[in-house]
Design an enzyme around this catalytic site. Structure first.
Site, PDB file in Angstrom:
ATOM      1  CE  LYS A 113     -44.386  15.332 -41.879  1.00 53.22           C
ATOM      2  NZ  LYS A 113     -45.360  14.970 -40.928  1.00 53.22           N
ATOM      3  CE1 TYR A 168     -46.352   8.827 -41.651  1.00 53.91           C
ATOM      4  CE2 TYR A 168     -48.157   9.446 -40.210  1.00 53.91           C
ATOM      5  CZ  TYR A 168     -46.839   9.088 -40.388  1.00 53.91           C
ATOM      6  OH  TYR A 168     -46.000   9.000 -39.309  1.00 53.91           O
ATOM      7  CG  ASP A 177     -53.463  14.503 -44.590  1.00 51.30           C
ATOM      8  OD1 ASP A 177     -52.842  15.554 -44.847  1.00 51.30           O
ATOM      9  OD2 ASP A 177     -53.024  13.632 -43.811  1.00 51.30           O
ATOM     10  NE  ARG A 223     -56.929  19.335 -20.695  1.00 52.31           N
ATOM     11  CZ  ARG A 223     -58.024  19.590 -19.954  1.00 52.31           C
ATOM     12  NH1 ARG A 223     -59.169  19.896 -20.522  1.00 52.31           N
ATOM     13  NH2 ARG A 223     -57.964  19.532 -18.646  1.00 52.31           N
TER      14      ARG A 223
HETATM   15  O1  P1T Z   1     -46.420  13.346 -37.835  1.00 58.73           O
HETATM   16  P1  P1T Z   1     -47.713  14.057 -37.612  1.00 58.73           P
HETATM   17  O2  P1T Z   1     -47.595  15.523 -37.407  1.00 58.73           O
HETATM   18  O3  P1T Z   1     -48.557  13.385 -36.550  1.00 58.73           O
HETATM   19  O4  P1T Z   1     -48.547  13.949 -38.980  1.00 58.73           O
HETATM   20  C1  P1T Z   1     -49.067  12.757 -39.472  1.00 58.73           C
HETATM   21  C2  P1T Z   1     -49.238  12.858 -40.952  1.00 58.73           C
HETATM   22  C3  P1T Z   1     -50.492  13.109 -41.469  1.00 58.73           C
HETATM   23  N1  P1T Z   1     -50.694  13.216 -42.794  1.00 58.73           N
HETATM   24  C4  P1T Z   1     -49.697  13.100 -43.671  1.00 58.73           C
HETATM   25  C5  P1T Z   1     -49.972  13.218 -45.130  1.00 58.73           C
HETATM   26  C6  P1T Z   1     -48.392  12.876 -43.223  1.00 58.73           C
HETATM   27  O5  P1T Z   1     -47.418  12.769 -44.126  1.00 58.73           O
HETATM   28  C7  P1T Z   1     -48.144  12.747 -41.832  1.00 58.73           C
HETATM   29  C8  P1T Z   1     -46.794  12.470 -41.288  1.00 58.73           C
HETATM   30  N2  P1T Z   1     -45.878  11.973 -42.212  1.00 58.73           N
HETATM   31  C9  P1T Z   1     -44.583  11.625 -41.968  1.00 58.73           C
HETATM   32  C10 P1T Z   1     -44.005  11.734 -40.780  1.00 58.73           C
HETATM   33  C11 P1T Z   1     -43.847  11.094 -43.135  1.00 58.73           C
HETATM   34  O6  P1T Z   1     -42.607  10.962 -43.090  1.00 58.73           O
HETATM   35  O7  P1T Z   1     -44.504  10.792 -44.132  1.00 58.73           O
END
Ligand code: P1T
Length: 384
Positions: A195, A98, A170, A46
């Site tokens: 992503k 998001y 972000d 961790r």
């Molecule tokens: O899903 P996660 O890995 O926790 O990421 C969150 C997140 C943060 N910032 C942006 C710009 C994002 O698009 C996302 C997650 N977005 C999706 C799951 C979506 O379909 O837009």
């Protein structure tokens, strides 16, 4: 070293014990110690794991930042940033973002007294005006999810520096291949590595990159103290993915431009949102701030929900689903998926209507993708 080389080598030296060229999956929870307090730099996975450390170094290098930290998800990375603050602090947030990030600000941290002020994303002056004496950070996405709006990071960084507040970006949509916020004056970069960075829709992960060592130590403390760390396998997959980030991003961008141009002239499409189109309101800024326009396109169809239903039913290559940034093309319906957690009125006020779709253009053959869209668009308005 240039980006493509760093993607393949940064943090990825041959394994010191065996010479393995590929960073091994250190699938272990703990590390044997030679004596009390005597260890080789790792104690418990961790707090630190060699596979994770390789990923952290690689992502930091791609963002041209000093320190990287990996998390179990993009939202876990965002939460770690929010842990830097305390009750009574304010955060100014660009209002197009998001849905899950909105929910984290609005439904989780707000109840602990960290209040978000959502400001009109189109207006730099609104950010400046919103900064209060208790404001500690400005948080933005650019391009935004899902309206693909842009903001001038450099200009905003000037405002935040002058006001003595942090700027967090972000950078998920652009990826470090097309945009490096730290070089433009931001203090914190956050990614959903789920992503483009990992790029194959096979894991959930997040990352933070900063230049300030004190902030890195604080974030590292929260990473360990709250424990939302990614497992070694997911780190390994993310490393494997990011090695080809440059190649993939060039293809996403190539296909994105092609499909945006096609959709932009289609009679059944009401509106196309893509920074690469000359009629995009921030097209000039996109050319200045980003190295490419990427593979994210949003559209509004003519004909309401009925049109959306007919359209998505006919898609064969595009998969209907939530997420983005993978090699395969995805079609998202934000109202029910990525932005389902944003109240309806709020969502409509921002322009995410019931006929709004978001497209993550993959790296398949662009003609195949165009044909798929063309056939599905043809189905709109036809009697079943
Ligand atoms: O899903 P996660 O890995 O926790 O990421 C969150 C997140 C943060 N910032 C942006 C710009 C994002 O698009 C996302 C997650 N977005 C999706 C799951 C979506 O379909 O837009």
């Amino acid at each position: 070293m240039k980006f493509e080389t760093r993607a393949i080598h940064a943090g990825q030296l041959p394994d010191p014990t065996t010479g393995a060229v590929i960073v091994p999956v250190y699938q272990t929870s703990t590390f044997a110690q030679d004596g009390l307090g005597v260890h080789k730099g790792y104690e418990y996975s961790r707090s630190g794991n060699p596979t994770r450390f390789a990923l952290e170094q690689a992502v930091a290098s791609l963002e041209e930042g000093k320190f990287g930290l990996a998390f179990a998800s993009g939202l876990a990375a965002t939460a770690a940033v929010l842990n830097l603050f305390q009750s009574g602090d304010n955060i100014v947030v660009g209002d197009d973002l998001y849905g899950g990030t909105y929910r984290l600000f609005e439904k989780v941290y707000k109840k602990f007294g960290i209040t978000p002020t959502f400001v009109d994303f189109d207006d730099l002056a609104a950010f400046k005006k919103a900064i209060q004496p208790n404001t500690k950070m400005v948080w933005i996405e650019t391009p935004t999810n899902p309206l693909l709006k842009l903001i001038d990071i450099q200009a905003l960084a000037k405002i935040t520096k002058k006001a003595g507040v942090l700027l967090a970006v972000d950078n998920t949509f652009a990826s470090p291949y097309f945009q490096k916020p730290l070089l433009l004056g931001a203090d914190i970069v956050v990614h959903s590595t789920t992503k483009y960075i990992a790029g194959h829709s096979d894991l959930i992960g997040g990352a933070i990159v900063v230049n300030n060592e004190e902030m890195y130590q604080q974030l590292k403390f929260y990473q360990n103290a709250t424990g939302a760390v990614p497992g070694p396998w997911d780190c390994w997959l993310a490393i494997r993915g990011l090695r080809t980030l440059s190649v993939r991003m060039r293809e996403h961008d190539h296909n994105g431009r092609y499909l945006a141009a096609f959709l932009n002239t289609h009679p059944k499409v009401k509106k196309v949102y893509y920074p690469g189109l000359t009629d995009h309101p921030q097209h000039k800024l996109a050319k200045k701030q980003m190295g490419g326009f990427g593979g994210m396109i949003s559209i509004e169809l003519k004909g309401g929900l009925k049109a959306v239903e007919a359209f998505v039913k006919e898609l064969r290559i595009f998969r209907l689903g939530e997420s983005l940034g993978g090699v395969e093309s995805l079609m998202t319906y934000p109202a029910k998926m990525s932005h389902g957690s944003v109240p309806r009125e709020e969502r409509l006020a921002r322009g995410i209507t019931d006929e709004f779709l978001r497209i993550s253009v993959g790296i398949e053959n662009k003609e195949d993708l165009k044909e798929d869209l063309a056939r599905a668009l043809k189905a709109i308005g036809k009697r079943p």
